[in-house]
Scaffold this motif. Structure first.
Motif, PDB file in Angstrom:
ATOM      1  N   THR A 283       2.498 -39.758   0.861  1.00 10.30           N
ATOM      2  CA  THR A 283       1.238 -39.049   0.897  1.00 10.30           C
ATOM      3  C   THR A 283       0.497 -39.666   2.225  1.00 10.30           C
ATOM      4  N   LEU A 284      -0.274 -38.898   2.694  1.00 11.42           N
ATOM      5  CA  LEU A 284      -1.030 -39.103   3.859  1.00 11.42           C
ATOM      6  C   LEU A 284      -2.541 -39.233   3.506  1.00 11.42           C
ATOM      7  N   GLN A 285      -3.052 -40.490   3.755  1.00  5.66           N
ATOM      8  CA  GLN A 285      -4.695 -40.610   3.532  1.00  5.66           C
ATOM      9  C   GLN A 285      -5.618 -39.775   4.425  1.00  5.66           C
ATOM     10  N   VAL A 286      -6.483 -39.208   3.847  1.00  6.12           N
ATOM     11  CA  VAL A 286      -7.242 -38.508   4.546  1.00  6.12           C
ATOM     12  C   VAL A 286      -8.864 -39.022   3.977  1.00  6.12           C
ATOM     13  N   ARG A 287      -9.814 -38.758   4.985  1.00 10.07           N
ATOM     14  CA  ARG A 287     -11.041 -39.244   4.645  1.00 10.07           C
ATOM     15  C   ARG A 287     -12.152 -38.085   4.988  1.00 10.07           C
ATOM     16  N   ALA A 288     -13.245 -37.772   4.367  1.00  7.52           N
ATOM     17  CA  ALA A 288     -14.232 -36.865   4.555  1.00  7.52           C
ATOM     18  C   ALA A 288     -15.616 -37.419   4.534  1.00  7.52           C
ATOM     19  N   SER A 289     -16.631 -37.111   5.309  1.00  5.35           N
ATOM     20  CA  SER A 289     -17.934 -37.607   4.931  1.00  5.35           C
ATOM     21  C   SER A 289     -18.720 -36.750   4.296  1.00  5.35           C
ATOM     22  N   VAL A 290     -19.653 -36.847   3.672  1.00  9.01           N
ATOM     23  CA  VAL A 290     -20.534 -35.922   2.694  1.00  9.01           C
ATOM     24  C   VAL A 290     -21.831 -36.403   2.669  1.00  9.01           C
ATOM     25  N   PRO A 291     -22.637 -35.506   3.281  1.00  6.83           N
ATOM     26  CA  PRO A 291     -24.048 -35.764   3.186  1.00  6.83           C
ATOM     27  C   PRO A 291     -24.585 -36.066   1.739  1.00  6.83           C
ATOM     28  N   ASN A 292     -25.553 -36.987   1.418  1.00  5.93           N
ATOM     29  CA  ASN A 292     -26.032 -37.012   0.023  1.00  5.93           C
ATOM     30  C   ASN A 292     -27.535 -36.989  -0.197  1.00  5.93           C
ATOM     31  N   PRO A 293     -28.127 -36.032   0.289  1.00  7.24           N
ATOM     32  CA  PRO A 293     -29.619 -36.098   0.226  1.00  7.24           C
ATOM     33  C   PRO A 293     -30.293 -36.161  -1.101  1.00  7.24           C
TER      34      PRO A 293
ATOM     35  N   GLN B  17     -17.303 -32.744   5.888  1.00  3.40           N
ATOM     36  CA  GLN B  17     -16.427 -32.625   6.916  1.00  3.40           C
ATOM     37  C   GLN B  17     -15.196 -33.676   7.024  1.00  3.40           C
ATOM     38  N   ILE B  18     -13.966 -33.315   7.290  1.00  4.08           N
ATOM     39  CA  ILE B  18     -12.989 -34.191   7.330  1.00  4.08           C
ATOM     40  C   ILE B  18     -13.086 -35.054   8.608  1.00  4.08           C
ATOM     41  N   ASP B  19     -13.111 -36.301   8.794  1.00  3.59           N
ATOM     42  CA  ASP B  19     -13.321 -36.972   9.986  1.00  3.59           C
ATOM     43  C   ASP B  19     -12.286 -38.130  10.244  1.00  3.59           C
ATOM     44  N   PHE B  20     -11.328 -38.228   9.363  1.00  3.38           N
ATOM     45  CA  PHE B  20     -10.372 -39.229   9.577  1.00  3.38           C
ATOM     46  C   PHE B  20      -8.936 -38.895   8.877  1.00  3.38           C
ATOM     47  N   VAL B  21      -7.886 -38.833   9.513  1.00  2.00           N
ATOM     48  CA  VAL B  21      -6.431 -38.864   9.030  1.00  2.00           C
ATOM     49  C   VAL B  21      -5.769 -39.740   9.431  1.00  2.00           C
ATOM     50  N   ASP B  22      -5.059 -40.678   8.495  1.00  2.00           N
ATOM     51  CA  ASP B  22      -4.367 -41.769   8.754  1.00  2.00           C
ATOM     52  C   ASP B  22      -3.420 -41.325   9.931  1.00  2.00           C
ATOM     53  N   ASN B  23      -2.866 -42.382  10.461  1.00  2.00           N
ATOM     54  CA  ASN B  23      -1.785 -42.088  11.454  1.00  2.00           C
ATOM     55  C   ASN B  23      -0.312 -42.626  11.018  1.00  2.00           C
ATOM     56  N   VAL B  24      -0.188 -42.780   9.712  1.00  2.00           N
ATOM     57  CA  VAL B  24       1.253 -43.182   9.260  1.00  2.00           C
ATOM     58  C   VAL B  24       0.995 -42.552   7.828  1.00  2.00           C
ATOM     59  N   LEU B  25       2.199 -41.945   7.522  1.00  2.00           N
ATOM     60  CA  LEU B  25       2.335 -41.577   6.124  1.00  2.00           C
ATOM     61  C   LEU B  25       3.009 -42.554   5.102  1.00  2.00           C
ATOM     62  N   ASP B  26       2.392 -42.979   4.122  1.00  2.00           N
ATOM     63  CA  ASP B  26       2.752 -43.833   3.243  1.00  2.00           C
ATOM     64  C   ASP B  26       4.211 -43.572   2.624  1.00  2.00           C
TER      65      ASP B  26
ATOM     66  N   GLU C  88     -27.129 -42.365   2.380  1.00  2.00           N
ATOM     67  CA  GLU C  88     -27.497 -41.165   3.153  1.00  2.00           C
ATOM     68  C   GLU C  88     -26.158 -40.069   3.034  1.00  2.00           C
ATOM     69  N   THR C  89     -25.271 -40.911   3.273  1.00  2.00           N
ATOM     70  CA  THR C  89     -24.032 -40.169   3.508  1.00  2.00           C
ATOM     71  C   THR C  89     -22.670 -41.130   2.736  1.00  2.00           C
ATOM     72  N   MET C  90     -21.854 -40.236   2.103  1.00  2.00           N
ATOM     73  CA  MET C  90     -20.769 -40.975   1.210  1.00  2.00           C
ATOM     74  C   MET C  90     -19.466 -40.544   1.950  1.00  2.00           C
ATOM     75  N   TYR C  91     -18.402 -41.346   1.873  1.00  2.00           N
ATOM     76  CA  TYR C  91     -17.051 -41.252   2.082  1.00  2.00           C
ATOM     77  C   TYR C  91     -16.361 -40.634   0.799  1.00  2.00           C
ATOM     78  N   VAL C  92     -15.198 -39.859   0.964  1.00  2.00           N
ATOM     79  CA  VAL C  92     -14.578 -39.669  -0.041  1.00  2.00           C
ATOM     80  C   VAL C  92     -12.967 -39.519   0.437  1.00  2.00           C
ATOM     81  N   TYR C  93     -12.351 -40.567  -0.188  1.00  2.00           N
ATOM     82  CA  TYR C  93     -10.714 -40.685   0.465  1.00  2.00           C
ATOM     83  C   TYR C  93      -9.966 -39.945  -0.759  1.00  2.00           C
ATOM     84  N   PHE C  94      -8.865 -39.514  -0.099  1.00  2.00           N
ATOM     85  CA  PHE C  94      -7.974 -38.717  -0.979  1.00  2.00           C
ATOM     86  C   PHE C  94      -6.753 -38.607  -0.193  1.00  2.00           C
TER      87      PHE C  94
END
Length: 345
Positions: free
Chosen positions: A268-278, A254-263, A206-212
């Motif tokens: 780079t800083l890892q970010v995650r967004a949740s995307v509805p997948n109807p 929508q972006i729902d996660f930002v890592d608390n440590v820079l690699d 129903e929903t997917m994560y995408v990490y970038f």
């Protein structure tokens, strides 16, 4: 010398003949000027985006494992279909566990009977003590026996609940709703002996994560706005996503996660967004193009895409200037907008 002399008088005559022939032709017509379509550039507010690439991952990936040992008796699902939460997937042989439950139930009834007897003895001893026929020591001893009987009942009750729980584990059910892959163990195999055997996996769609990954430069620009990297649930940062075969960015999230440590190794800083997948087109593991809005730029110039030419020096436009004279100007271009025109930067 004589041949050259004889030929000399003939030259003016040939020239005269040619001139006479030209006098009979009409003068050439001027070519018709080509029709040129002129487009007026558009000036409006445009949103600036940051662009990334990422990969889709499931919101959850549950490994269904055997929690008790025994022979696998039945598989009740079909591969690659959606199963509901609580749906029966596997059945493990129950004979041994049913025997344990019956034994525990019998032990509990025996302990309850002993407790009832101890309670009766306490009551009789209490009456004897009040009548002066029984000493206080005897009353205390009977009360202690009742307390031990109560403890034995509680212990028997706990043992019954444990074997009942083990019995329930012989029916392996789906912990979440999602798409199941396949059974990793066939019927007839002994499972759960020594370690929890992996039986299948379930993934919701129903929903997917995408990490970038966001570069350090962009992360610093974001932090310079005064936000310390926290995700504001009241005003979450939007994003847009597209798969490799899609035009534009049709999926909104929508972006729902930002890592608390820079690699430190990649900067780079890892970010995650949740995307509805109807439509269920977003599939775990697929490559994705991502854009995140940064700011709106006023008074941005936009031109039609078919007005842009390409030469050795790069992109150019033909601009109609003063006195309707056409001038060629090199340009740098930004992103093509959803309604067609291209930004001139």
């Amino acid at each position: 010398m004589r041949s050259l002399a004889l030929l000399t008088p003939l030259v003016p005559l040939a020239a005269l003949t040619l001139l006479t022939g030209c006098d009979t032709q009409e003068p050439p017509q001027a070519p018709t000027p080509p029709t040129v379509e002129v487009a007026t550039p558009e000036v409006r507010e445009v949103t600036e985006y940051f662009y990334y690439t990422g990969a889709l991952e499931p919101v959850q990936r549950v490994e269904v494992r055997a929690r008790v040992s025994g022979t696998l008796e039945e598989i009740t699902f079909s591969d690659s279909r959606v199963v509901e939460e609580g749906e029966l997937l596997f059945k493990i042989q129950q004979d041994e566990y049913l025997i344990n439950v019956n034994r525990a139930e019998a032990d509990l009834e025996r302990m309850r009977a002993q407790r009832d007897l101890a309670a009766t003895q306490v009551q009789r001893t209490q009456e004897g003590f009040e009548a002066g026929a029984v000493s206080e020591i005897e009353l205390i001893a009977k009360q202690a026996e009742l307390d031990l009987a109560d403890a034995d009942v509680l212990k028997a009750q706990a043992e019954l609940e444990q074997v009942q729980l083990d019995l329930s584990y012989t029916e392996v059910r789906a912990p979440i709703r999602g798409r199941v892959d396949r059974n990793y163990v066939d019927v007839g195999n002994l499972i759960g002996l020594g370690e929890p055997t992996l039986l299948c996996t379930i993934v919701p769609f129903e929903t997917m994560y995408v990490y970038f990954d966001v570069s350090e430069t962009i992360a610093l620009r974001y932090l310079s706005t005064g936000n310390n990297g926290e995700v504001d649930e009241r005003e979450p940062l939007p994003m847009e996503l597209a798969l490799a075969d899609e035009e534009g960015y049709p999926h909104k999230g929508q972006i729902d996660f930002v890592d608390n440590v820079l690699d430190e190794t990649t900067g780079t800083l890892q970010v995650r967004a949740s995307v509805p997948n109807p439509t269920k087109k977003l599939y775990p593991g697929l490559f994705a193009r991502i854009r995140v809005p940064w700011e709106t730029v006023p008074d941005t110039v936009l031109v039609r895409e078919d007005a842009v030419g390409t030469g050795l020096e790069g992109k150019y436009l033909l601009v109609v200037g003063a006195e309707n004279k056409v001038e060629r100007r090199a340009v740098s271009l930004g992103e093509r907008q959803a309604d067609g025109p291209i930004v001139v930067t």
